[in-house]
Motif scaffolding. Sequence first.
Motif, mmCIF file in Angstrom:
data_model
loop_
_atom_site.group_PDB
_atom_site.id
_atom_site.type_symbol
_atom_site.label_atom_id
_atom_site.label_comp_id
_atom_site.label_asym_id
_atom_site.label_seq_id
_atom_site.Cartn_x
_atom_site.Cartn_y
_atom_site.Cartn_z
ATOM 1 N N ALA A 257 110.575 6.158 -45.828
ATOM 2 C CA ALA A 257 109.939 5.880 -44.657
ATOM 3 C C ALA A 257 110.569 4.946 -43.741
ATOM 4 N N ARG A 258 111.476 4.084 -44.102
ATOM 5 C CA ARG A 258 112.301 3.127 -43.044
ATOM 6 C C ARG A 258 113.082 3.991 -42.581
ATOM 7 N N ARG A 259 113.604 5.221 -43.007
ATOM 8 C CA ARG A 259 114.633 5.958 -42.340
ATOM 9 C C ARG A 259 114.107 6.985 -41.715
ATOM 10 N N GLY A 260 112.688 7.128 -41.233
ATOM 11 C CA GLY A 260 112.179 7.914 -40.415
ATOM 12 C C GLY A 260 111.459 9.064 -41.218
ATOM 13 N N HIS A 261 111.482 9.240 -42.427
ATOM 14 C CA HIS A 261 110.945 10.130 -43.299
ATOM 15 C C HIS A 261 109.424 10.197 -43.128
ATOM 16 N N GLY B 37 116.875 8.116 -52.052
ATOM 17 C CA GLY B 37 116.973 8.399 -50.623
ATOM 18 C C GLY B 37 118.053 9.062 -50.187
ATOM 19 N N LYS B 38 119.286 8.883 -50.749
ATOM 20 C CA LYS B 38 120.548 9.355 -50.245
ATOM 21 C C LYS B 38 120.492 10.674 -50.912
ATOM 22 N N MET B 39 120.149 11.058 -52.186
ATOM 23 C CA MET B 39 120.159 12.465 -52.756
ATOM 24 C C MET B 39 119.313 13.379 -51.888
ATOM 25 N N LEU B 40 118.324 12.818 -51.036
ATOM 26 C CA LEU B 40 117.556 13.452 -50.174
ATOM 27 C C LEU B 40 117.906 13.481 -48.810
ATOM 28 N N GLY B 41 119.289 12.916 -48.553
ATOM 29 C CA GLY B 41 119.883 12.819 -47.122
ATOM 30 C C GLY B 41 119.552 11.955 -46.205
ATOM 31 N N ALA B 42 118.671 10.863 -46.626
ATOM 32 C CA ALA B 42 118.341 9.997 -45.654
ATOM 33 C C ALA B 42 119.342 8.856 -45.339
ATOM 34 N N LYS B 43 119.592 8.941 -44.008
ATOM 35 C CA LYS B 43 120.636 8.338 -43.547
ATOM 36 C C LYS B 43 120.385 6.832 -43.228
#
Length: 373
Positions: free
Chosen positions: A23-27, A361-367
């Motif tokens: 959420a904190r990375r815009g998802h 989060g990184k596995m799901l591509g969160a930047k």
Amino acid sequence: MDHVETIVIGAGVIGLAIARYLARRGHEVLVLETEAAIGQHTSSRNSQVIHAGIYYPKGSDQQRLCLRGKAMLYDYCASRHVGHSRCEKLTVAPDASRVDELHDLVARGAANGVDDLYVISADEARKREPALACAGAMVSPSSGIVDAPGLMLSLLGEAQEAGAMLALNAPFLAARQVAKGFAVDVGGEEMTLTCRHLVNAAALGAWDVARGIEGLARGSIPTRNLAKGSYFSVPGASPFEALIYPMPQVGSLGVHSVQDLGGGVKFGPNMQWVDQVEYSVDPSLIPGFEAEIRAYWPGLPDGALQPESSGIRPRIWGPGDAKQEFVFQGPDVHGVDGLVQLFGFESPGLTACLAIGEHVGKMLGAKEGTRWS
Ligand SMILES: Cc1cc2nc3c(=O)[nH]c(=O)nc-3n(C[C@H](O)[C@H](O)[C@H](O)COP(=O)(O)OP(=O)(O)OC[C@H]3O[C@@H](n4cnc5c(N)ncnc54)[C@H](O)[C@@H]3O)c2cc1C
């Protein structure tokens, strides 16, 4: 049909840490929780110990995420005023024949990146902990305790502040693969939602969730094993300032003494393979607990132990198997695009929760570097 970018199944400390990170990375995130409140299972039924990371296999996810998670957790708790204490841990040798093993543990910890361990004599140990009986002890200065319910409330608050939603009494029932994602049937209010990403962080329920995902190869789902751990408490204040651990055993760190932040104390957990999730504490375990505790606390009064609580370790290894670490399964393992499954997240899942959130989060591509990071 309503659509959400990511559905996280399970509002334990790991599901909440994943939701917060995303959420904190815009998802756009929705957390589904089958219970009426967050954190009713493993995350509130444990020792609440912040582990140093001494024992996990070198180079394993457990070791890497424990070390990173420990540092992140101390920073997080300090900056968010979540209750915690860097109270240290003493691992105690019961007699002189075991003291050399303490030095082996120091070397093992150093090889794993825990380079602040040291051994003290029986006299020094008694100076620090007058109630303690031992022939020597290994001190772990970076071990501590955390208020797990307070941590979960803080993670939830930050996830919601960043736009995440939580649905309670909302069990995941089943999912089908549809164009660019999943159609997910949710119980309670009985609805179907679509999502692009699905994260199975249901812990003890992860196997049922996996079996409910249509088209997922059954061969990718590990075997479920349940290892129950019970705790007993004594009335009044803790006899110790530090956490007191016996020498480690296979599959368990032994019946240790762990104080809470209010100054009380509990002892546990033991290890019993069980077939179902059932949390009663069996008073017939008391004689065995008394014997283990008196090995380091001879002053335990007769009849003082009272059943306190129990928790169940979700394991992908069972009786007679070699110990296995927890696993993250992405499309490279199961072939389903957009699905991440977590299995076997026993200790140090609480210590490592923030690092696990980051990893998933990184596995799901969160930047990194987006909105709230
Ligand atoms: C006895 C014991 C002692 C431990 N001690 C420590 C320790 O000292 N330090 C440490 O770092 N770690 C410790 N651990 C490990 C740690 O507690 C876990 O790794 C961590 O709590 C796992 O968090 P979780 O979110 O995966 O699981 P959980 O907290 O169990 O959360 C999973 C959630 O999923 C929900 N759920 C299940 N099925 C569904 C469904 N179908 N739909 C929707 N929701 C669903 C459940 O209700 C639950 O809320 C210990 C574990 C045990 C059992």
